[in-house]
Motif scaffolding. Structure first.
Motif, PDB file in Angstrom:
ATOM      1  N   VAL A  38       0.839  -1.192   0.000  1.00 27.62           N
ATOM      2  CA  VAL A  38       0.000   0.000   0.000  1.00 27.62           C
ATOM      3  C   VAL A  38       0.879   1.248   0.000  1.00 27.62           C
ATOM      4  CG1 VAL A  38      -1.773   1.280   1.245  1.00 27.62           C
ATOM      5  CG2 VAL A  38      -1.859  -1.216   1.159  1.00 27.62           C
ATOM      6  N   ASP A  39       0.511   2.220  -0.833  1.00 28.05           N
ATOM      7  CA  ASP A  39       1.311   3.430  -0.994  1.00 28.05           C
ATOM      8  C   ASP A  39       0.881   4.493   0.021  1.00 28.05           C
ATOM      9  OD1 ASP A  39       2.480   5.907  -2.084  1.00 28.05           O
ATOM     10  OD2 ASP A  39       2.984   4.622  -3.785  1.00 28.05           O
ATOM     11  N   SER A  40       1.820   4.957   0.832  1.00 24.28           N
ATOM     12  CA  SER A  40       1.518   5.932   1.888  1.00 24.28           C
ATOM     13  C   SER A  40       1.188   7.314   1.335  1.00 24.28           C
ATOM     14  CB  SER A  40       2.697   6.046   2.846  1.00 24.28           C
ATOM     15  OG  SER A  40       3.854   6.527   2.169  1.00 24.28           O
ATOM     16  N   ARG A  41       1.490   7.567   0.066  1.00 22.43           N
ATOM     17  CA  ARG A  41       1.248   8.900  -0.497  1.00 22.43           C
ATOM     18  C   ARG A  41      -0.234   9.235  -0.621  1.00 22.43           C
ATOM     19  NH1 ARG A  41       5.065   8.374  -5.669  1.00 22.43           N
ATOM     20  NH2 ARG A  41       4.335   6.204  -5.439  1.00 22.43           N
ATOM     21  N   TYR A  42      -1.116   8.224  -0.463  1.00 19.57           N
ATOM     22  CA  TYR A  42      -2.546   8.523  -0.482  1.00 19.57           C
ATOM     23  C   TYR A  42      -2.971   9.369   0.712  1.00 19.57           C
ATOM     24  CZ  TYR A  42      -3.474   5.407  -4.414  1.00 19.57           C
ATOM     25  OH  TYR A  42      -3.507   4.831  -5.662  1.00 19.57           O
ATOM     26  N   SER A  43      -2.140   9.506   1.715  1.00 17.42           N
ATOM     27  CA  SER A  43      -2.480  10.315   2.884  1.00 17.42           C
ATOM     28  C   SER A  43      -1.876  11.719   2.817  1.00 17.42           C
ATOM     29  CB  SER A  43      -1.993   9.617   4.163  1.00 17.42           C
ATOM     30  OG  SER A  43      -0.586   9.454   4.138  1.00 17.42           O
ATOM     31  N   GLN A  44      -1.358  12.091   1.653  1.00 17.22           N
ATOM     32  CA  GLN A  44      -0.669  13.376   1.512  1.00 17.22           C
ATOM     33  C   GLN A  44      -1.370  14.269   0.498  1.00 17.22           C
ATOM     34  OE1 GLN A  44       3.402  12.372   0.495  1.00 17.22           O
ATOM     35  NE2 GLN A  44       3.581  10.890   2.167  1.00 17.22           N
ATOM     36  N   VAL A  45      -0.965  15.541   0.459  1.00 20.51           N
ATOM     37  CA  VAL A  45      -1.441  16.472  -0.558  1.00 20.51           C
ATOM     38  C   VAL A  45      -1.143  15.874  -1.936  1.00 20.51           C
ATOM     39  CG1 VAL A  45      -1.075  18.803  -1.508  1.00 20.51           C
ATOM     40  CG2 VAL A  45      -1.038  18.423   0.978  1.00 20.51           C
ATOM     41  N   PRO A  46      -2.104  15.964  -2.900  1.00 18.54           N
ATOM     42  CA  PRO A  46      -3.266  16.846  -2.960  1.00 18.54           C
ATOM     43  C   PRO A  46      -4.562  16.306  -2.358  1.00 18.54           C
ATOM     44  CG  PRO A  46      -2.971  15.790  -5.073  1.00 18.54           C
ATOM     45  CD  PRO A  46      -1.838  15.323  -4.208  1.00 18.54           C
ATOM     46  N   VAL A  47      -4.522  15.200  -1.613  1.00 22.80           N
ATOM     47  CA  VAL A  47      -5.718  14.762  -0.891  1.00 22.80           C
ATOM     48  C   VAL A  47      -6.062  15.841   0.139  1.00 22.80           C
ATOM     49  CG1 VAL A  47      -6.738  12.973   0.547  1.00 22.80           C
ATOM     50  CG2 VAL A  47      -5.100  12.349  -1.241  1.00 22.80           C
ATOM     51  N   ARG A  48      -7.313  16.323   0.132  1.00 22.46           N
ATOM     52  CA  ARG A  48      -7.683  17.487   0.935  1.00 22.46           C
ATOM     53  C   ARG A  48      -7.897  17.154   2.399  1.00 22.46           C
ATOM     54  NH1 ARG A  48     -12.860  18.925  -1.220  1.00 22.46           N
ATOM     55  NH2 ARG A  48     -12.837  17.114  -2.596  1.00 22.46           N
ATOM     56  N   GLY A  49      -8.401  15.966   2.697  1.00 17.37           N
ATOM     57  CA  GLY A  49      -8.667  15.576   4.076  1.00 17.37           C
ATOM     58  C   GLY A  49     -10.060  15.992   4.540  1.00 17.37           C
ATOM     59  N   ILE A  50     -10.606  15.212   5.473  1.00 22.57           N
ATOM     60  CA  ILE A  50     -11.911  15.503   6.069  1.00 22.57           C
ATOM     61  C   ILE A  50     -11.835  15.248   7.568  1.00 22.57           C
ATOM     62  CG2 ILE A  50     -13.222  14.938   3.978  1.00 22.57           C
ATOM     63  CD1 ILE A  50     -13.899  12.252   5.266  1.00 22.57           C
ATOM     64  N   LYS A  51     -12.844  15.696   8.272  1.00 24.04           N
ATOM     65  CA  LYS A  51     -12.933  15.468   9.708  1.00 24.04           C
ATOM     66  C   LYS A  51     -14.162  14.610   9.989  1.00 24.04           C
ATOM     67  CE  LYS A  51     -11.688  18.845  12.357  1.00 24.04           C
ATOM     68  NZ  LYS A  51     -10.474  18.302  13.042  1.00 24.04           N
ATOM     69  N   ILE A  52     -13.976  13.498  10.694  1.00 28.55           N
ATOM     70  CA  ILE A  52     -15.065  12.596  11.061  1.00 28.55           C
ATOM     71  C   ILE A  52     -15.019  12.402  12.575  1.00 28.55           C
ATOM     72  CG2 ILE A  52     -16.110  10.321  10.752  1.00 28.55           C
ATOM     73  CD1 ILE A  52     -14.571  10.108   8.090  1.00 28.55           C
ATOM     74  N   GLY A  53     -16.069  12.826  13.256  1.00 32.01           N
ATOM     75  CA  GLY A  53     -16.114  12.655  14.706  1.00 32.01           C
ATOM     76  C   GLY A  53     -14.959  13.313  15.426  1.00 32.01           C
ATOM     77  N   GLY A  54     -14.502  14.445  14.907  1.00 30.00           N
ATOM     78  CA  GLY A  54     -13.410  15.159  15.535  1.00 30.00           C
ATOM     79  C   GLY A  54     -12.022  14.681  15.153  1.00 30.00           C
ATOM     80  N   THR A  55     -11.930  13.656  14.309  1.00 33.34           N
ATOM     81  CA  THR A  55     -10.637  13.120  13.875  1.00 33.34           C
ATOM     82  C   THR A  55     -10.414  13.446  12.410  1.00 33.34           C
ATOM     83  OG1 THR A  55     -10.801  11.295  15.452  1.00 33.34           O
ATOM     84  CG2 THR A  55      -9.254  11.027  13.633  1.00 33.34           C
ATOM     85  N   ASP A  56      -9.201  13.863  12.078  1.00 30.29           N
ATOM     86  CA  ASP A  56      -8.848  14.175  10.699  1.00 30.29           C
ATOM     87  C   ASP A  56      -8.461  12.912   9.946  1.00 30.29           C
ATOM     88  OD1 ASP A  56      -9.183  16.982  10.920  1.00 30.29           O
ATOM     89  OD2 ASP A  56      -7.219  17.150  11.886  1.00 30.29           O
ATOM     90  N   TYR A  57      -8.988  12.783   8.736  1.00 31.77           N
ATOM     91  CA  TYR A  57      -8.665  11.645   7.882  1.00 31.77           C
ATOM     92  C   TYR A  57      -8.346  12.145   6.478  1.00 31.77           C
ATOM     93  CZ  TYR A  57     -10.920   8.510  11.290  1.00 31.77           C
ATOM     94  OH  TYR A  57     -11.262   7.813  12.421  1.00 31.77           O
ATOM     95  N   SER A  58      -7.354  11.550   5.860  1.00 28.52           N
ATOM     96  CA  SER A  58      -7.147  11.714   4.429  1.00 28.52           C
ATOM     97  C   SER A  58      -7.196  10.350   3.728  1.00 28.52           C
ATOM     98  CB  SER A  58      -5.816  12.400   4.141  1.00 28.52           C
ATOM     99  OG  SER A  58      -4.756  11.716   4.777  1.00 28.52           O
TER     100      SER A  58
END
Length: 304
Positions: A249-269
């Motif tokens: 699995v490629d860790s770059r999926y958690s980096q920019v340009p992925v914008r990210g969201i907040k779910i239940g107070g936790t940030d996810y990309s």
């Protein structure tokens, strides 16, 4: 009114589903495990209102059909649940249009156990989807594109890449939210399509743009990671169907340009099935025409 999108935890395979506002179900790929069948779970869910009435339950079981089933490409980990599916339709099927070279590549890249299932699917149903008929998606827009198998072969690569690169890619637009399911297309295909100045580029670039939920291609593996895809999609979050301890699995999926969201107070990309199990996203219809529907998330057993 709401729509529910599911990405099921099926270990190495992949299976997603959409519950439409009109009550119908669409399923995208048919991965399953020895202990969990997405098809059987959906059918059981639909029969719940009649659990105390045997006759009504039997009538509902006989009447139930999936609206559409999409099999992105002909590998066994995307087809394991097909035999269960045959009892419940579907009314429409969308899959690769195989030729003999494609089927030989499928034979070379499927296990001896999965090949009979893949071949049976290819022989009997892979060509039955009618492009001239548009199913009633209850106000949801579902569009699908793919490279013809001959064009995918021209990109080169080994037999596995040639099968994966003709994957059907699905875009779902619902209540101002967009979902992109990428099949198993690999990085060379994304680069070729997005940079193309001809027919494919003109068709695909708008199709891949402005995405909220992107289901990563090829289980998030490095072989399918494409910065070209992420730059044009700019997803809010990437979802990955992947087995535990997969080292690819490629860790770059958690980096920019992925914008990210907040779910239940936790940030996810980046959210994977190996981290969270089953994933359910409920999209509520907005109160105004210009607004986007609010999303609500559940994970694991709570998603079912």
């Amino acid at each position: 009114m709401s729509v529910q999108f599911y990405l099921f935890d099926v270990d190495h395979g992949q299976s997603a589903a959409l519950h439409l506002p009109n009550g119908r179900w669409c399923i995208f790929d048919l991965g399953a495990t020895s202990t969990f069948s997405p098809v059987n779970w959906i059918v059981s869910r639909e029969l719940q209102p009649w659990r105390n009435n045997a006759l009504a339950r039997l009538a509902a079981l006989r009447a139930f059909k999936f609206l559409i089933a999409t099999v992105s490409h002909l590998h066994g980990d995307h087809l394991a649940d097909w035999q269960n599916m045959t009892a419940y339709g579907p009314e429409f099927i969308r899959s690769v249009q195989p030729d003999q070279e494609y089927l030989q590549d499928c034979r070379d890249t499927n296990t001896d156990q999965s090949w009979p299932l893949v071949l049976g699917f290819a022989q009997h149903v892979a060509s039955s989807f009618s492009g001239s008929i548009i199913p009633d998606y209850g106000g949801v827009m579902i569009r699908q594109v793919s490279l013809p198998v001959g064009v995918a072969r021209q990109l080169g690569g080994d037999a596995n890449a040639r099968v994966n690169n003709s994957s059907i890619v699905t875009r779902i637009d619902v209540y101002g939210n967009s979902i992109l399911l990428c099949g198993d297309m690999m990085k060379e295909a994304w680069k070729a399509i997005i940079s193309d100045q001809g027919q494919y580029g003109r068709e695909w670039r708008p199709f891949l743009s402005n995405i909220d939920l992107l289901v990563a291609p090829h289980h998030g593996h490095r072989t399918a990671f494409s910065i070209d895809l992420l730059n044009i999609a700019k997803p809010a979050v990437v979802l990955v169907s992947v087995v535990s301890n997969d080292p690819n699995v490629d860790s770059r999926y958690s980096q920019v340009p992925v914008r990210g969201i907040k779910i239940g107070g936790t940030d996810y990309s980046y959210i994977s099935t190996r981290q969270k199990g089953h994933i359910k996203v409920t999209i509520e219809q907005p109160r105004t025409i210009l607004g986007a529907g609010t999303t609500y998330w559940k994970f694991g057993d709570e998603a079912l």
